[in-house]
Design a protein around this motif. Sequence first.
Motif, short mmCIF file in Angstrom:
data_model
loop_
_atom_site.label_atom_id
_atom_site.label_comp_id
_atom_site.label_asym_id
_atom_site.label_seq_id
_atom_site.Cartn_x
_atom_site.Cartn_y
_atom_site.Cartn_z
N LYS A 176 -6.14 1.91 -7.34
CA LYS A 176 -5.64 3.23 -6.95
C LYS A 176 -6.79 4.22 -6.93
CE LYS A 176 -2.96 5.43 -9.67
NZ LYS A 176 -1.82 5.79 -10.52
N TYR B 110 0.85 -1.18 0.00
CA TYR B 110 0.00 0.00 0.00
C TYR B 110 0.89 1.24 0.00
CZ TYR B 110 -3.61 -3.30 1.44
OH TYR B 110 -4.48 -4.37 1.50
N PHE C 192 -7.87 5.73 -4.00
CA PHE C 192 -8.61 5.67 -2.74
C PHE C 192 -8.18 6.83 -1.84
CE2 PHE C 192 -7.97 1.38 -4.38
CZ PHE C 192 -9.28 0.96 -4.51
N ALA D 19 -8.56 1.28 0.50
CA ALA D 19 -7.70 0.50 -0.39
C ALA D 19 -7.64 -0.96 0.09
CB ALA D 19 -6.30 1.10 -0.44
N TYR E 285 -9.80 3.90 -12.79
CA TYR E 285 -8.41 4.11 -12.38
C TYR E 285 -7.58 4.82 -13.45
CZ TYR E 285 -9.94 0.57 -9.07
OH TYR E 285 -10.64 -0.13 -8.12
N ASP F 218 -10.92 -2.79 -0.74
CA ASP F 218 -11.04 -3.15 -2.15
C ASP F 218 -10.16 -4.35 -2.47
OD1 ASP F 218 -12.11 -2.07 -4.88
OD2 ASP F 218 -10.00 -2.50 -5.26
N TRP G 63 -4.40 6.76 -2.17
CA TRP G 63 -3.75 5.48 -1.85
C TRP G 63 -3.91 4.52 -3.02
CZ3 TRP G 63 -0.99 3.92 2.46
CH2 TRP G 63 -0.93 4.83 3.53
N GLU G 64 -2.89 3.67 -3.20
CA GLU G 64 -2.94 2.62 -4.19
C GLU G 64 -2.34 1.34 -3.61
OE1 GLU G 64 -0.54 3.53 -7.57
OE2 GLU G 64 1.19 4.11 -6.38
N TYR G 65 -2.63 0.22 -4.24
CA TYR G 65 -2.05 -1.05 -3.81
C TYR G 65 -1.77 -1.91 -5.03
CZ TYR G 65 -6.60 -3.23 -4.70
OH TYR G 65 -7.74 -3.68 -5.30
N LYS H 186 -6.28 4.58 3.31
CA LYS H 186 -5.67 3.25 3.25
C LYS H 186 -6.70 2.18 3.56
CE LYS H 186 -1.71 0.59 4.95
NZ LYS H 186 -0.54 0.59 5.86
#
Length: 412
Positions: free
Chosen positions: A37, A4, A39, A45, A160, A48, A16-18, A42
Amino acid sequence: MVKYEKYETKTGKIRWEYYEYYGLDTKTGKQIRLRGKGFDSKAKAKLDFQRKLKVIQDGEKITMHKKIKFKELLNEYLIYFKDSGIKPGTYKKFKDEMDRYAIPVIGEMYINEIDINDCQNAYDAIRKRRKDHRKIKNQIKTIFDFGITKQYITSNPMQYVLVSKTDLRYKKRRLDSSENFYTPEQLMTFLEAYKEVEEFQKFVYFRLLAFTGLRRGEALALFESDLLRNEKAIKVTKTLTEDANGKDLVADTPKTETSNGLVYLDDDTYHYIIELINHRNTYDNYGNLTYIHNNKYLFVSPKTGKHYHRSAPNDWLKNFFDRNEDALKKRGLHRITPHGFRHSQATLLFELGVDPKNAQYRLRHKNLKTTMDIYTHLSDNQKQGTTQQLNAFSSGVPTSVPTFSKTGKKES
């Protein structure tokens, strides 16, 4: 292990992205990567990611009911869209844009296999061709959202996509709103010049647009019976639009619910309409006899005996400017579109000091904000003149309120 990370958007927002490599798909041999991504926290994210992970672990994969291509999903959505009460012209425009911009790029792809890279490539291609690329992107996103509702997919890859500005210069397709109007003085100059050399019926059409704010299709769809002589008003209950196949269609409802109603006429415009009705068959300005069949429409095409085509007013203006461009430029007139006369009516109301609420009623805007946006724009254009008036006041020079003088035999 899933990672993350925070990042900053071009507008300065923190998101935020993961991402995680999960393994290989046993059926296709392709790598399974979980990504997301955009968000704002956290926690969102993580949520999801857990949802996507559960889909894979439960063996559902991405296809929950059936495997379909994007073009098939679009066809399903269009059936729903058409039955939702949308106007035929809006339906056709949406379908045409999808056929032109989405289908060539992702139409043959299976929706469960379309990822963010496919969507980003599609958007980047659209961005090079359309100034309103964000609108097309959002339309494609709507199709994917429909796929989620139908449980064909579990997430929308279009959400995204990175949206960015471009330095490309697009071909100018239409006038900017800041150019597409006449001042009251220019308006009267145009109408007098047009009346001198063009057919009387066409002159009455543009006079009606200019002094009522009617939309192009609303005026073309008027019946003679829509003129209420006792009230000196026009009854607006319909408009000329397109059906799903692109053919002209007289719709029983104007653009919005608030478009229905009476629009009162000034004396000159009213008398011009009466003259048009009473002298249908007469010589035009080129010396040709203009024969109008008995018809219910106010503006009747001599060729068909019915209403004109929606594009006819655009052709009338183009031909007039092409033939007289140099002379019109000397009179300070630039090209405008038929909708520019509606903007000119708003300008005239502003210059006359009509308050926004009354202007909203006359222009039949659904929201007061639309009227206020126009008034604010016009007010910005008046700032220099206001400063000059203040300077004159400060120096003791009397100021006067601008008035409209008669030009020829007509005045507003």
